[in-house]
Design a protein around this motif. Sequence first.
Motif, mmCIF file in Angstrom:
data_model
loop_
_atom_site.group_PDB
_atom_site.id
_atom_site.type_symbol
_atom_site.label_atom_id
_atom_site.label_comp_id
_atom_site.label_asym_id
_atom_site.label_seq_id
_atom_site.Cartn_x
_atom_site.Cartn_y
_atom_site.Cartn_z
ATOM 1 N N THR A 34 0.812 -1.220 0.000
ATOM 2 C CA THR A 34 0.000 0.000 0.000
ATOM 3 C C THR A 34 0.846 1.272 0.000
ATOM 4 O O THR A 34 0.313 2.363 -0.081
ATOM 5 N N TYR A 39 0.635 0.105 -7.351
ATOM 6 C CA TYR A 39 -0.258 -0.933 -6.804
ATOM 7 C C TYR A 39 -1.592 -0.309 -6.403
ATOM 8 O O TYR A 39 -2.654 -0.866 -6.656
ATOM 9 N N LEU A 40 -1.516 0.865 -5.790
ATOM 10 C CA LEU A 40 -2.757 1.521 -5.362
ATOM 11 C C LEU A 40 -3.658 1.803 -6.563
ATOM 12 O O LEU A 40 -4.872 1.669 -6.475
ATOM 13 N N VAL A 41 -3.054 2.168 -7.692
ATOM 14 C CA VAL A 41 -3.865 2.477 -8.870
ATOM 15 C C VAL A 41 -4.405 1.202 -9.526
ATOM 16 O O VAL A 41 -5.565 1.143 -9.907
ATOM 17 N N ARG A 332 10.099 16.266 8.243
ATOM 18 C CA ARG A 332 9.745 17.222 9.285
ATOM 19 C C ARG A 332 10.331 18.595 9.003
ATOM 20 O O ARG A 332 9.703 19.615 9.224
ATOM 21 N N GLU A 349 -4.367 14.482 1.852
ATOM 22 C CA GLU A 349 -4.247 13.036 1.776
ATOM 23 C C GLU A 349 -3.205 12.683 0.727
ATOM 24 O O GLU A 349 -3.151 13.299 -0.332
#
Lengths: 431, 483
Positions: A34, A39-41, A332, A349
């Motif tokens: 993930t 892969y997410l697409v 950061r 997001e």
Amino acid sequence: MASERERGGRWPEPAAAPAAADLARCVHCGLCLTACPTYLVTGLETESPRGRIQMARLIEEGRSQLTPAIQEHWSRCLQCRACEAVCPSGVPYGRIQERARAQVQAQPASGRAALRLRRLVLRQVVARPRVLGAVLAPVGRFGGWRLRGLAERLLPGRLRTMSRQLPSNQGRPFRLEEAAAGNPDGEPVQLFGGCVMRELFGETHRATVRVLARAGARVGAPAGQRCCGALHAHEGDLAFARQLAKANIAAFEGSAGAIVVNSAGCGAAMKEYPELLAGEPGWEERAAAFAARVRDLAEWLAARPRLPRGALGVRTVYQDACHLAHVQGIRREPRALLAAAGCELVETEGADVCCGAAGLYGLVQPGMSAELRRRKAGSFAAARPEVIVTGNPGCHLQYLAAVQEAGVGAEVLHLAEVLDRAWRADGGASG
Amino acid sequence: MTTRRELLAALRRAVGEDAVIWRPEDLAAYEYDGTVERSVPHAVVLPSTAGEVQAAVRACLDLGVPITPRGAGTGLSGGAVPLRRGVVISTARMRRVLEVDPLDRVAVVEPGVANLELSRQAARYGLYYPPDPSSQAVCTVGGNVAENAGGPHCLALGVTQNFVLGVEVVTAAGELRQLGGRAPDAFGFDLRGAFIGSEGTLGIATKVVVRLLPVPPAVQTMLAAFPTVGQACEAVSSIIARGVIPSAMEMMDRLCIQAVEARFRVGYPEGAGAVLLVELDGLAEEVQADAARVRAECLERGATAVRVAASDEERALLWLGRKGAIPALGRLAPNYYIVDGVVPRSRLAAVMERVAAVSERSGLRIANVFHAGDGNLHPLILFDEREPGAGERVLATAAEILRVCVDEGGTLSGEHGIGAEKREFMPWLFSEEDLATMERLRDVFGADGGLFNPCKVFPGGTGCGEMGSHAAAVRAAGPDAYV
Ligand SMILES: Cc1cc2nc3c(=O)[nH]c(=O)nc-3n(C[C@H](O)[C@H](O)[C@H](O)COP(=O)(O)OP(=O)(O)OC[C@H]3O[C@@H](n4cnc5c(N)ncnc54)[C@H](O)[C@@H]3O)c2cc1C
Ligand code: SF4
Ligand code: SF4
């Protein structure tokens, strides 16, 4: 597929193949899935880090040739290295992938001509700022938005996207001599110019120099420095990447202080020169000494005690460049600098999911690149920022297009430009 | 006999051209999960809707082809490995969170949604989904249901079974059914409960309704270092005996600490024989008071240091080490075999000693990371599969450890399931009649044809290949003109 293991595998160029020991590190736990944008697409194991490593293993174990399908899975990889950052087993994915790509170079299944052309362009144009400048100059002349709009309408799809991606506020290209600035007693710092940055992001470089000087540095930029070679290495042209690395190491050796980089991709590549030059007699130590001096701009600034502050008060989203967050572990610092400059930070997001620019990726894989850009556009539309900040030229260009797609009026800026503005407005109070 | 061409044509009709994977090299990316099991399927399909799942299942049943459901393939018992080849049905394209209802504190998700993604979506309403397997960033809710997954935070709140209200499934007979519902108190036969933990042998979950909880107002995470595992185990028992129920209590031994430090540099005390990670949550005052008691108890039992995470970042770092601990062992050896057993908490220290003895006898290094609060052990046997005979030695050692767990009054699996790896051990705990009862339940869901996730959970069965044998996997990947 063969039914027996074959010793030495079926690599076109066994000597430059991914190391069996690197491949064996992957315990196929799947914890990287993930993190992987492709892969997410697609939802496909074959478009995941675990799958891409498995493809290399199939070849290593003699179970498969380097087939067109395998080449396609590898070339769809963005080399964003989000997988490497989350892999608990410490699989050196970037190294595996560069070596895998080098195999494709040795045996391109489709478009041998296209591959040659890409390599030629990379070697002869991109790596030479002056030539790159000459190529880009006519495009740059469409500076005004109206003219640009006209040109856009005349251009076919893919080129139109590209033209939309050119920054409009960057003025003329940057000359290395412009880097000389700052307090003569200040801490010495050497600016790395780069290729695309120098030509397309002149203003960012000038802002970087001002910001470094304000932070107390004595800035310089050694002549003789060249393109960092990241694009070449990612395309599998490791030989040329090594040549460039050596030129840069030699160029900076006479100078003192940190080597400050304002492009995430270049910084990551330069910090990894020791790996690139591993095993080259005489170069290992020089590469290590060089890499130890390399700092991203945000990293260098964040380590200074008394920086100017600011009160910009603009709604800002920061987008992590892959090679800053995943490779250099810098997440950061830029956010802290922006907050201290008075920016009102909003998290979106997928801020650290690759934008799809990824070097030349947009040209080679326009479909996947556009899908990832659309996702960014969606997150911008939801967050409604006034300013979008990044630290890498490729991403910068991609966000310019995404902003238009999202229909938000946000400005896309480099971290240096934001700090430059904030610190100027601030007039000098240190905090 | 069905030809490959017929099979692919039927699957394409069921789910469309784009959702069928057929090239040998592509199929090889579906030959594994998180274990050492391997077997290449004949085809993989990626349906997008329950209707497509049903069509794919029916196409396979018509042609007599075995079916194996797959989520993210992080399983640790070989459940998603298609041991009799056939078709893998992946839920990777069913990834929508359909609804989060903050009033009823209920969410409805498709089965391919990652566990952590569900909690992220729920976080907008101050809610979360408590069962948190260490693989939560990736593993799917469907896979969690199938394995009745647990996690570090299941100590106080319970496992998947306690948080799933209803499941929509395509049964092994190809029928679409609703099990349970949305209401917290179901009545009638609990078919939902029967499905949870069935390891993909009864059907494929196509929609899951879960219960959410509010994010606790205060959290405190502490790390205690002990000279020996035995002392850490005693601390665990005595903390609970004191009436404190931490939300999580996790332990790692020396080998594990080494691997984690090499990868993440989280600052686990060097040289410690064991570290215990304890998390407390609830109201601020309660948490404070309990933290003091936990600290005192740890020191009493010989802890050399107790550190409390001072910030969210430090807390995340402590957990990063724990959640990545298992694959981090990939740094110490090319392969590991993970054993999942449960023992009564009071027997922990004794069992750990026996495990250490097994390790010594076998000559194989064994690292330990486990959900100590639940008595759920995960001894990890380190090995190199390229060494001749390694596979057999590892399996024999794993069997010995499980035997120890059962001897001490424990069971064969805490959370990873029986899958392919432990089915031969089922008779240690269940009589033939017990197993036959389970098989009859399988028939009710239509799995009597033996095509639905074959070679899992139940002992025996033909054509299941040799367990964990790489040679067998390579042989199985040979020419495949016929299914
Ligand atoms: C590093 C690591 C740490 C882990 N930590 C934990 C832990 O703390 N606790 C824990 O419980 N587990 C843990 N696991 C094991 C694993 O992540 C869980 O078992 C998880 O539930 C599997 O989900 P998955 O989506 O990966 O399923 P898969 O591995 O793809 O499949 C697992 C089983 O579920 C079946 N299945 C999948 N989807 C469906 C569906 N929609 N309907 C029906 N059956 C289905 C498959 O057939 C298979 O039998 C860990 C794994 C790893 C690699
Ligand atoms: S690359 Fe790393 S995270 Fe991904 S499957 Fe392999 S070991 Fe696991
Ligand atoms: S580098 Fe990026 S695109 Fe490539 S496998 Fe890793 S996460 Fe995926």
